[in-house]
Motif scaffolding. Structure first.
Motif, mmCIF file in Angstrom:
data_model
loop_
_atom_site.group_PDB
_atom_site.id
_atom_site.type_symbol
_atom_site.label_atom_id
_atom_site.label_comp_id
_atom_site.label_asym_id
_atom_site.label_seq_id
_atom_site.Cartn_x
_atom_site.Cartn_y
_atom_site.Cartn_z
ATOM 1 N N SER A 6 1.114 -1.163 -0.006
ATOM 2 C CA SER A 6 0.433 0.041 0.092
ATOM 3 C C SER A 6 0.621 1.056 0.015
ATOM 4 N N THR A 35 3.065 3.542 -3.737
ATOM 5 C CA THR A 35 1.322 4.709 -5.084
ATOM 6 C C THR A 35 2.363 5.494 -5.403
ATOM 7 N N GLU A 36 1.567 5.934 -6.321
ATOM 8 C CA GLU A 36 3.075 6.462 -7.671
ATOM 9 C C GLU A 36 3.337 7.905 -7.147
ATOM 10 N N GLY A 37 2.470 8.986 -5.692
ATOM 11 C CA GLY A 37 3.368 9.342 -5.345
ATOM 12 C C GLY A 37 4.092 9.519 -4.178
ATOM 13 N N ASN A 38 4.023 8.488 -3.741
ATOM 14 C CA ASN A 38 4.858 8.030 -2.628
ATOM 15 C C ASN A 38 6.532 7.482 -3.430
ATOM 16 N N GLY A 58 -0.285 8.305 4.867
ATOM 17 C CA GLY A 58 0.721 7.979 3.526
ATOM 18 C C GLY A 58 1.536 7.180 3.561
ATOM 19 N N GLU A 66 1.102 5.031 8.637
ATOM 20 C CA GLU A 66 0.723 3.729 8.090
ATOM 21 C C GLU A 66 0.646 2.120 9.002
ATOM 22 N N HIS A 103 2.719 -9.095 -5.013
ATOM 23 C CA HIS A 103 1.760 -9.363 -3.135
ATOM 24 C C HIS A 103 1.792 -10.684 -3.120
#
Length: 423
Positions: free
Chosen positions: A102, A105-108, A215, A220, A361
């Motif tokens: 999780s 992400t693209e942003g992370n 995030g 998290e 995953h």
């Protein structure tokens, strides 16, 4: 049914350690056994070595293979931590793996790229002031800055050197696998210090004393609940939190190898400068070509056949990681450093496996592999484009008979200067 050829001996652990990354190749050639052979190790335990792309596919077949409890206790206690995700399987593993994934992400990931780029650039003045920069040591410090910042962990600047040293002790403890390792106690003590520090931040986050951004790994993990609605034990939470950025710090090995490759294959420096895709290809080739993980352990979940050989339930299986990536039936001319091989690579999860294989995953493939590639791309661009330096005479040997793999000198550079076009 074919008989599995054997490397005879009551316990070949010491032999395997002494031959390091070459052990599996040496035995396959000596026994004239292409993809499988049997040995005894770890106190006389029966062990089946398998090698090749098909071997990797078998190794990551969850219906045939079990990995829970197979990591050596010494590696668990120093490198991964007791109860870490690497030691789990089934629903528990999938549930906690989803937490790790999780974060991807693209942003992370974009933030990690920017963070890496900015950290190296801001450190240029510091490197300019040093008579000699040891890339191995410099990389572990800078990657500690990057990893802790990305994870949302509060790491005071004056503590970074100590944290970096502790992380390096933990990672380097792998060299004592199967042997009496004088640094084992130091490695355990280093892990305890880092776990204490992170567990304190977990408690403070849960109490609202500190406020990591949503995030981030710290946020998290501190607020995560398992499939039964239970929060993670704070110590276990600290252990898995560390496992979100510890692999990033271990990349200092790849960084050192990458700077070595820039020196030994100088044409690659110009290609990185002129081709926006070349840093990716170069980084993947560094991960394939140089030694990192020698092999990975598991056991047979059921009786099954591998290429006409019967493998009995519960027998220990080791996947030949380094050797698989250096086979000519997996990669063309595998002993040549050739980044262009990844220009049209199909992205198979079973041939390029420096940090494990299989599905991200549901399997044990490293969740941080994407992050490794990002950090390597930006770091190699930095060394190729942003600075100039000299490489003094030193021992640049990479001894494949020593675990873990490293450049003997740590890769020293001198006369570091920012690369500025003043024309």
């Amino acid at each position: 049914m074919s008989t599995i050829k054997k490397d005879k001996g009551l316990d070949n652990t010491l032999k395997a350690i002494k031959q390091g990354y070459k052990y599996t190749e040496n035995q396959r050639k000596r026994l004239d056994s292409n993809n499988i052979f049997e040995t005894r190790g770890l106190g006389g335990k029966r062990i089946i070595f398998i090698s090749g792309k098909e071997a990797a596919e078998t190794f990551y077949d969850n219906d045939k293979i079990e990995r829970e409890g197979m990591l050596p206790k010494r590696v668990v206690s120093t490198l991964f931590g007791k109860g870490a995700i690497h030691t789990t399987t089934g629903k528990v593993h999938i549930d906690r793996k989803a937490l790790f994934m999780s974060l991807m992400t693209e942003g992370n990931l974009q933030y990690l790229r920017e963070l890496t780029r900015n950290q190296w650039r801001s450190n240029t003045i510091n490197m300019e002031r040093q008579d000699t920069v040891n890339v191995y040591r410099e990389a572990i410090v800078q990657l500690t800055h990057i990893g802790t910042r990305w994870a949302g962990v509060q790491a005071p600047a004056e503590e970074i050197d100590r944290i970096a040293t502790d992380m390096d002790l933990m990672i380097d403890s792998f060299k004592g696998l199967g042997l009496s390792f004088k640094g084992f106690r130091e490695s355990k003590a280093a892990r305890r210090r880092v776990e204490d520090w992170l567990e304190d931040q977990i408690h403070k986050t849960r109490k609202g004393v500190i406020h990591p951004p949503e995030g981030t790994a710290l946020y998290e993990f501190a607020h995560w609940e398992d499939f039964e609605g239970n929060p993670m034990d704070s110590r276990l939470c600290a252990i898995d939190l560390m496992n979100t950025f510890r692999p990033l710090i271990a990349i200092n090995r790849f960084v050192t190898f990458g700077v070595l490759a820039l020196h030994q294959y100088p044409e690659t420096r110009e290609k990185i400068k002129n081709d926006p895709d070349y840093a990716y290809m170069f980084s993947q080739e560094v991960r394939r070509y140089y030694p990192f993980v020698p092999f990975l352990p598991a056991k047979a979940k059921v009786d099954f056949e591998f290429e006409g050989h019967k493998i009995d339930k519960d027998v220990m299986i080791l996947l030949d990681v380094y050797g698989t990536m250096h086979r000519d039936d997996v990669f063309d001319n595998p002993n040549e450093f050739y980044p262009e091989r990844f220009k049209d690579w199909d992205g198979s999860p079973f041939d390029l496996i420096p940090q494990g294989g299989g599905d991200y995953h549901t399997n044990h493939r490293c969740a941080g592999e994407w992050m490794t590639i990002i950090i390597m791309e930006e770091t190699m661009k930095y060394f190729a484009e942003r600075i100039t330096y000299d490489v003094p005479e030193q021992d640049l040997t990479v001894d494949l008979e020593k675990l873990p793999g490293s450049v003997a000198s740590g890769m020293n550079i001198t006369n570091v200067r920012e690369n500025v076009n003043r024309k």
